[in-house]
Design an enzyme around this catalytic site. Sequence first.
Site, PDB file in Angstrom:
ATOM      1  N   TYR A  24      -6.130 -11.888  -6.425  1.00  0.00           N
ATOM      2  CA  TYR A  24      -7.230 -11.413  -7.061  1.00  0.00           C
ATOM      3  C   TYR A  24      -8.434 -12.505  -6.865  1.00  0.00           C
ATOM      4  O   TYR A  24      -8.534 -13.565  -7.969  1.00  0.00           O
ATOM      5  CB  TYR A  24      -7.544 -10.666  -8.565  1.00  0.00           C
ATOM      6  CG  TYR A  24      -6.206  -9.184  -8.345  1.00  0.00           C
ATOM      7  CD1 TYR A  24      -5.150  -9.122  -8.171  1.00  0.00           C
ATOM      8  CD2 TYR A  24      -7.145  -8.014  -9.016  1.00  0.00           C
ATOM      9  CE1 TYR A  24      -4.565  -7.897  -8.219  1.00  0.00           C
ATOM     10  CE2 TYR A  24      -6.579  -6.905  -8.900  1.00  0.00           C
ATOM     11  CZ  TYR A  24      -5.208  -7.112  -8.283  1.00  0.00           C
ATOM     12  OH  TYR A  24      -4.875  -5.647  -8.725  1.00  0.00           O
ATOM     13  N   HIS A  50       3.448  -0.497  -2.671  1.00  0.00           N
ATOM     14  CA  HIS A  50       3.521  -1.491  -3.061  1.00  0.00           C
ATOM     15  C   HIS A  50       5.241  -2.135  -3.063  1.00  0.00           C
ATOM     16  O   HIS A  50       5.208  -2.601  -4.381  1.00  0.00           O
ATOM     17  CB  HIS A  50       2.901  -1.978  -3.954  1.00  0.00           C
ATOM     18  CG  HIS A  50       0.792  -2.545  -3.102  1.00  0.00           C
ATOM     19  ND1 HIS A  50       0.737  -2.238  -2.510  1.00  0.00           N
ATOM     20  CD2 HIS A  50       0.564  -2.674  -4.679  1.00  0.00           C
ATOM     21  CE1 HIS A  50      -0.625  -2.069  -2.998  1.00  0.00           C
ATOM     22  NE2 HIS A  50      -0.745  -2.177  -4.382  1.00  0.00           N
ATOM     23  N   GLN A  77      -7.255  -4.190   2.992  1.00  0.00           N
ATOM     24  CA  GLN A  77      -7.515  -3.971   1.859  1.00  0.00           C
ATOM     25  C   GLN A  77      -8.444  -4.621   1.431  1.00  0.00           C
ATOM     26  O   GLN A  77      -8.091  -5.291   0.880  1.00  0.00           O
ATOM     27  CB  GLN A  77      -6.289  -3.517   1.369  1.00  0.00           C
ATOM     28  CG  GLN A  77      -6.609  -2.238  -0.228  1.00  0.00           C
ATOM     29  CD  GLN A  77      -6.254  -0.542   0.733  1.00  0.00           C
ATOM     30  OE1 GLN A  77      -6.165  -0.327   1.530  1.00  0.00           O
ATOM     31  NE2 GLN A  77      -6.698  -0.028  -0.241  1.00  0.00           N
ATOM     32  N   GLU A 127      -6.128  -8.027   0.749  1.00  0.00           N
ATOM     33  CA  GLU A 127      -5.817  -7.931   1.637  1.00  0.00           C
ATOM     34  C   GLU A 127      -4.649  -7.606   2.802  1.00  0.00           C
ATOM     35  O   GLU A 127      -5.488  -5.820   3.046  1.00  0.00           O
ATOM     36  CB  GLU A 127      -4.107  -6.393   0.237  1.00  0.00           C
ATOM     37  CG  GLU A 127      -4.510  -6.669  -1.146  1.00  0.00           C
ATOM     38  CD  GLU A 127      -3.964  -5.426  -1.808  1.00  0.00           C
ATOM     39  OE1 GLU A 127      -3.446  -4.782  -1.720  1.00  0.00           O
ATOM     40  OE2 GLU A 127      -5.752  -5.170  -2.708  1.00  0.00           O
ATOM     41  N   ASN A 184       0.831  -1.483  -0.029  1.00  0.00           N
ATOM     42  CA  ASN A 184      -0.272  -0.188  -0.008  1.00  0.00           C
ATOM     43  C   ASN A 184       0.888   1.469   0.053  1.00  0.00           C
ATOM     44  O   ASN A 184       2.072   1.682   0.234  1.00  0.00           O
ATOM     45  CB  ASN A 184      -1.255  -0.168   1.285  1.00  0.00           C
ATOM     46  CG  ASN A 184      -2.614   0.530   0.328  1.00  0.00           C
ATOM     47  OD1 ASN A 184      -2.483   1.723   0.679  1.00  0.00           O
ATOM     48  ND2 ASN A 184      -3.337  -0.273   1.038  1.00  0.00           N
ATOM     49  N   ARG A 185      -0.223   2.523   0.222  1.00  0.00           N
ATOM     50  CA  ARG A 185       1.116   3.586  -0.027  1.00  0.00           C
ATOM     51  C   ARG A 185       2.202   4.407   1.147  1.00  0.00           C
ATOM     52  O   ARG A 185       1.621   4.089   2.348  1.00  0.00           O
ATOM     53  CB  ARG A 185      -0.230   4.590  -0.110  1.00  0.00           C
ATOM     54  CG  ARG A 185      -0.264   4.661  -1.610  1.00  0.00           C
ATOM     55  CD  ARG A 185      -1.439   5.343  -2.161  1.00  0.00           C
ATOM     56  NE  ARG A 185      -2.416   4.526  -3.542  1.00  0.00           N
ATOM     57  CZ  ARG A 185      -3.207   3.605  -3.729  1.00  0.00           C
ATOM     58  NH1 ARG A 185      -3.392   2.806  -3.096  1.00  0.00           N
ATOM     59  NH2 ARG A 185      -3.369   3.761  -5.284  1.00  0.00           N
ATOM     60  N   HIS A 207      -1.580 -10.233  -2.768  1.00  0.00           N
ATOM     61  CA  HIS A 207      -2.682  -9.349  -3.172  1.00  0.00           C
ATOM     62  C   HIS A 207      -3.403 -10.281  -4.466  1.00  0.00           C
ATOM     63  O   HIS A 207      -3.720  -9.955  -6.095  1.00  0.00           O
ATOM     64  CB  HIS A 207      -1.472  -8.212  -4.390  1.00  0.00           C
ATOM     65  CG  HIS A 207      -2.284  -7.214  -5.042  1.00  0.00           C
ATOM     66  ND1 HIS A 207      -3.573  -6.633  -5.046  1.00  0.00           N
ATOM     67  CD2 HIS A 207      -2.233  -5.570  -4.196  1.00  0.00           C
ATOM     68  CE1 HIS A 207      -4.614  -5.988  -5.259  1.00  0.00           C
ATOM     69  NE2 HIS A 207      -2.827  -4.453  -4.849  1.00  0.00           N
TER      70      HIS A 207
END
Length: 399
Positions: free
Chosen positions: A228, A156, A333, A363, A130-131, A226
């Site tokens: 999906y 990331h 997340q 996440e 993340n950031r 991560h």
Amino acid sequence: MSLKIMVYIIKSLQSGPAAVSLSVTLECSSARGRPSCCEQAHAKMAVEEDIFGTFFDEETKTDVLVKRFTLKNSNNVSVQIITYGATITTINIPDKNGTLADVNLGFDDMNGYLLSTNPYFGAVVGRVANRIKGARFSIKGQQYNVAANRGENHLHGGIKGFDKKIWAANVEGSKVTFSYLSKDGEEGYPGDLLVNVTYSLSEDNELVLEMKATCTKPTPVNLTNHAYFNLAGHNEGAKEIYEHELMLNADSYTPAVDAIPTGEIVPVKGTPFDLQTPKLLKKAIPETPENGYDNNFCVIQKNTENGLNLVGRALHPKSGRVMEVFTNQPGVQLYTANFVPEDDSLPGKGGCFYKKHGAFCLETQNYPNAVNQANFPNSVLLPGQAYIHTALYKFSVQK
Ligand code: BGC
């Protein structure tokens, strides 16, 4: 009855394509030569290894083989992970009629994983997922600048995060451990960080990730996987994602501006982020301010015996497939693939195209930008300490 299990590991020849490197021999004292049901169950638990492809390593200027490991259980569930990014490439699970589908988005070969548009499909992300706001942080008065790869922010792990590295792999019994040594200064982070990620698959259809790290200098750490998911099948698109019912065990979330948390921790009650009772994504997504979720939720913490808390539960009613997620981390997340393109520009497995809202990610993580936000859970690991992050995905069916 005594059961003697002998495991032979035959190291795969580096040059040999698709060499199987692990075989299991079972010897049962009461029924030599005749496989019993228990022997068959064990045999299915063996980890298989083959070669997925090659990767040109810019640092060493050599071609590196990318290995793939297959975990299987006796319910026909199988999971594949490759040494590039310690990435999950496949998760095959049955529906309520026993029909298997791969519910994990990914690519058939390395060309796909190397696409600049690969949105971290299935990869382990780090050193900080993340950031990080402004791509900088301070520890004990010393400022560090990390790679700014999403506007002025860090996302990331930077330009070449852990998802783009070749990891070493080691099979032990029915588990496979991926290891990576991130050097002092990589992407701007302080200190060496040794990371081990162990994948295992239980007979109860639990895919467990144990992520561990130790460091030589104080450094922020926030790993995640991560993956999906689309429980209808990886190629079933938004149409089927909208049919999923999603519950999140989170009573608050961290509001953000341009994906950077403001620092507030706000109750979800009365907002589109209240997923405490299951909501159909078809109804929930259009109610969100940005037509899709890309938010950090605060997982309700309880003193559980194994230290894990329920994160959430997703159900795809038509197939009956259910996924529950558990973790020891404070946040998750929820990302509904909002930035996956709307056109046919992201080709996926088996010739399909992945598109916006065609999957969801859960996440498990510390809160985004925690290193710059004193009221968020600590994200700085010190030498002598161990970072331990468990993520458990449990698959089942509801009839
Ligand atoms: C982030 C998104 C990002 C996506 C793919 C998610 O974890 O929250 O903002 O676009 O990953 O990069």
